[in-house]
Motif scaffolding. Structure first.
Motif, PDB file in Angstrom:
ATOM      1  N   VAL A  13      -7.154 -10.648  -6.153  1.00 30.95           N
ATOM      2  CA  VAL A  13      -5.893 -10.234  -5.535  1.00 30.95           C
ATOM      3  C   VAL A  13      -4.839 -11.330  -5.678  1.00 30.95           C
ATOM      4  N   SER A  14      -5.231 -12.580  -5.470  1.00 31.26           N
ATOM      5  CA  SER A  14      -4.271 -13.682  -5.579  1.00 31.26           C
ATOM      6  C   SER A  14      -3.770 -13.847  -7.008  1.00 31.26           C
ATOM      7  N   PHE A  15      -4.647 -13.628  -7.999  1.00 34.79           N
ATOM      8  CA  PHE A  15      -4.217 -13.700  -9.399  1.00 34.79           C
ATOM      9  C   PHE A  15      -3.181 -12.619  -9.699  1.00 34.79           C
ATOM     10  N   LEU A  16      -3.402 -11.430  -9.139  1.00 32.90           N
ATOM     11  CA  LEU A  16      -2.459 -10.334  -9.355  1.00 32.90           C
ATOM     12  C   LEU A  16      -1.111 -10.616  -8.692  1.00 32.90           C
ATOM     13  N   ILE A  17      -1.160 -11.188  -7.495  1.00 35.05           N
ATOM     14  CA  ILE A  17       0.078 -11.455  -6.756  1.00 35.05           C
ATOM     15  C   ILE A  17       0.901 -12.548  -7.431  1.00 35.05           C
ATOM     16  N   PHE A  18       0.245 -13.645  -7.800  1.00 31.88           N
ATOM     17  CA  PHE A  18       0.957 -14.788  -8.375  1.00 31.88           C
ATOM     18  C   PHE A  18       1.070 -14.717  -9.900  1.00 31.88           C
ATOM     19  N   LYS A  19       0.395 -13.720 -10.498  1.00 34.31           N
ATOM     20  CA  LYS A  19       0.489 -13.478 -11.949  1.00 34.31           C
ATOM     21  C   LYS A  19       0.173 -14.732 -12.768  1.00 34.31           C
ATOM     22  N   THR A  20      -0.957 -15.339 -12.483  1.00 36.73           N
ATOM     23  CA  THR A  20      -1.367 -16.519 -13.239  1.00 36.73           C
ATOM     24  C   THR A  20      -1.714 -16.182 -14.686  1.00 36.73           C
ATOM     25  N   PHE A  21      -1.953 -14.915 -14.940  1.00 40.27           N
ATOM     26  CA  PHE A  21      -2.346 -14.472 -16.276  1.00 40.27           C
ATOM     27  C   PHE A  21      -1.152 -14.068 -17.129  1.00 40.27           C
ATOM     28  N   ALA A  22       0.049 -14.101 -16.552  1.00 37.20           N
ATOM     29  CA  ALA A  22       1.217 -13.550 -17.230  1.00 37.20           C
ATOM     30  C   ALA A  22       1.810 -14.492 -18.270  1.00 37.20           C
ATOM     31  N   GLY A  23       1.557 -15.788 -18.136  1.00 34.31           N
ATOM     32  CA  GLY A  23       2.145 -16.739 -19.071  1.00 34.31           C
ATOM     33  C   GLY A  23       1.433 -16.730 -20.423  1.00 34.31           C
ATOM     34  N   ILE A  24       2.104 -17.333 -21.401  1.00 35.42           N
ATOM     35  CA  ILE A  24       1.512 -17.486 -22.729  1.00 35.42           C
ATOM     36  C   ILE A  24       0.708 -18.781 -22.725  1.00 35.42           C
ATOM     37  N   ILE A  25      -0.614 -18.677 -22.885  1.00 34.57           N
ATOM     38  CA  ILE A  25      -1.491 -19.826 -22.705  1.00 34.57           C
ATOM     39  C   ILE A  25      -1.115 -20.986 -23.617  1.00 34.57           C
ATOM     40  N   ARG A  26      -0.782 -20.675 -24.881  1.00 32.11           N
ATOM     41  CA  ARG A  26      -0.517 -21.757 -25.831  1.00 32.11           C
ATOM     42  C   ARG A  26       0.795 -22.477 -25.539  1.00 32.11           C
ATOM     43  N   TYR A  27       1.598 -21.942 -24.608  1.00 24.23           N
ATOM     44  CA  TYR A  27       2.835 -22.606 -24.202  1.00 24.23           C
ATOM     45  C   TYR A  27       2.746 -23.068 -22.744  1.00 24.23           C
ATOM     46  N   THR A  28       1.528 -23.313 -22.274  1.00 25.61           N
ATOM     47  CA  THR A  28       1.315 -23.730 -20.890  1.00 25.61           C
ATOM     48  C   THR A  28       2.085 -25.022 -20.588  1.00 25.61           C
ATOM     49  N   GLY A  29       2.744 -25.036 -19.432  1.00 24.42           N
ATOM     50  CA  GLY A  29       3.496 -26.216 -19.015  1.00 24.42           C
ATOM     51  C   GLY A  29       3.187 -26.580 -17.584  1.00 24.42           C
ATOM     52  N   LEU A  30       3.979 -27.491 -17.043  1.00 25.29           N
ATOM     53  CA  LEU A  30       3.758 -27.950 -15.677  1.00 25.29           C
ATOM     54  C   LEU A  30       3.959 -26.834 -14.662  1.00 25.29           C
ATOM     55  N   ASN A  31       4.880 -25.923 -14.941  1.00 23.96           N
ATOM     56  CA  ASN A  31       5.104 -24.807 -14.019  1.00 23.96           C
ATOM     57  C   ASN A  31       3.869 -23.917 -13.920  1.00 23.96           C
ATOM     58  N   ASP A  32       3.179 -23.711 -15.048  1.00 26.37           N
ATOM     59  CA  ASP A  32       1.957 -22.909 -15.034  1.00 26.37           C
ATOM     60  C   ASP A  32       0.864 -23.609 -14.234  1.00 26.37           C
TER      61      ASP A  32
END
Length: 213
Positions: free
Chosen positions: A60-79
């Motif tokens: 549920v927390s992953f869905l709420i905060f959308k941790t999966f929504a970013g592009i992994i290969r462009y992961t940054g400090l915000n992610d």
């Protein structure tokens, strides 16, 4: 390899991987709690209950905060910050469930021992961030082996300068601006402006004038 494709990994795959990390972290936390020697009086049913609760909260927390929504290969400090906030929030929710159930007389003990809550939180956070940075590192290591594409930009105004910055700061491209083309004898950003000269390039960018309405 698929992770180096120009296409991005589907979000549901990233979500499944995060759920797997959370599940594995629970098992690791459970084993560490007993120094990898689980007592005989420990019931498998209790571990199953713990896994179901923790994974449910994490999902549920992953869905709420959308941790999966970013592009992994462009992961940054915000992610990374989002992952820390997400995992911390999930652990707080699990702790609150423990407190409510125990002090509300619903259970005789915490559903998830606090030692497991803490270890699972640290392990999940570490592996989620590490996996993303690992994929990013492998991706850019692979991209660094690709041949750079020389580019010349037709134009010498501020738009040309902006185009150069955009191309060279794009972490997903292999473009290198080698020169500008115009009829003026000068230099722009330490690059020569070519006048009727031969140069081997793979791409030419033509900047059209922009008029304000």
């Amino acid at each position: 390899m698929f992770i180096f494709s120009k296409k991005y990994a589907p979000r549901w795959i990233v979500l499944i991987i995060d759920i797997f990390i959370s599940t594995a972290s629970i098992i690791i936390a459970y084993l560490l709690r007993f120094n990898f020697e689980i007592p005989e009086n420990e019931k498998i049913g209790e571990l199953t209950q713990i896994v179901q609760l923790v994974v449910g909260v994490r999902f549920v927390s992953f869905l709420i905060f959308k941790t999966f929504a970013g592009i992994i290969r462009y992961t940054g400090l915000n992610d990374a910050r989002r992952i820390i906030i997400t995992t911390a929030t999930g652990s707080i929710v699990i702790s609150l469930i423990n407190v409510v159930c125990y002090y509300g007389g619903l259970t005789e003990a915490f559903i998830v021992p606090m030692s497991i809550v803490i270890i699972e939180f640290l392990t999940t956070m570490f592996f989620m961030i590490s996996l993303r940075w690992l994929v990013k590192s492998i991706f850019f290591e692979f991209r660094s082996t690709l041949k750079t594409r020389n580019v010349i930009v037709y134009g010498t105004d501020r738009n040309a300068q902006s185009a150069k910055v955009a191309l060279e700061e794009d972490s997903g491209s292999n473009y290198k601006v080698v020169a500008f083309v115009d009829d003026i004898d000068k230099k722009l950003s330490e690059l020569s402006i070519l006048r009727n000269k031969n140069y081997i390039v793979q791409s030419i960018i033509l900047l059209l004038p922009f008029e304000n309405s």
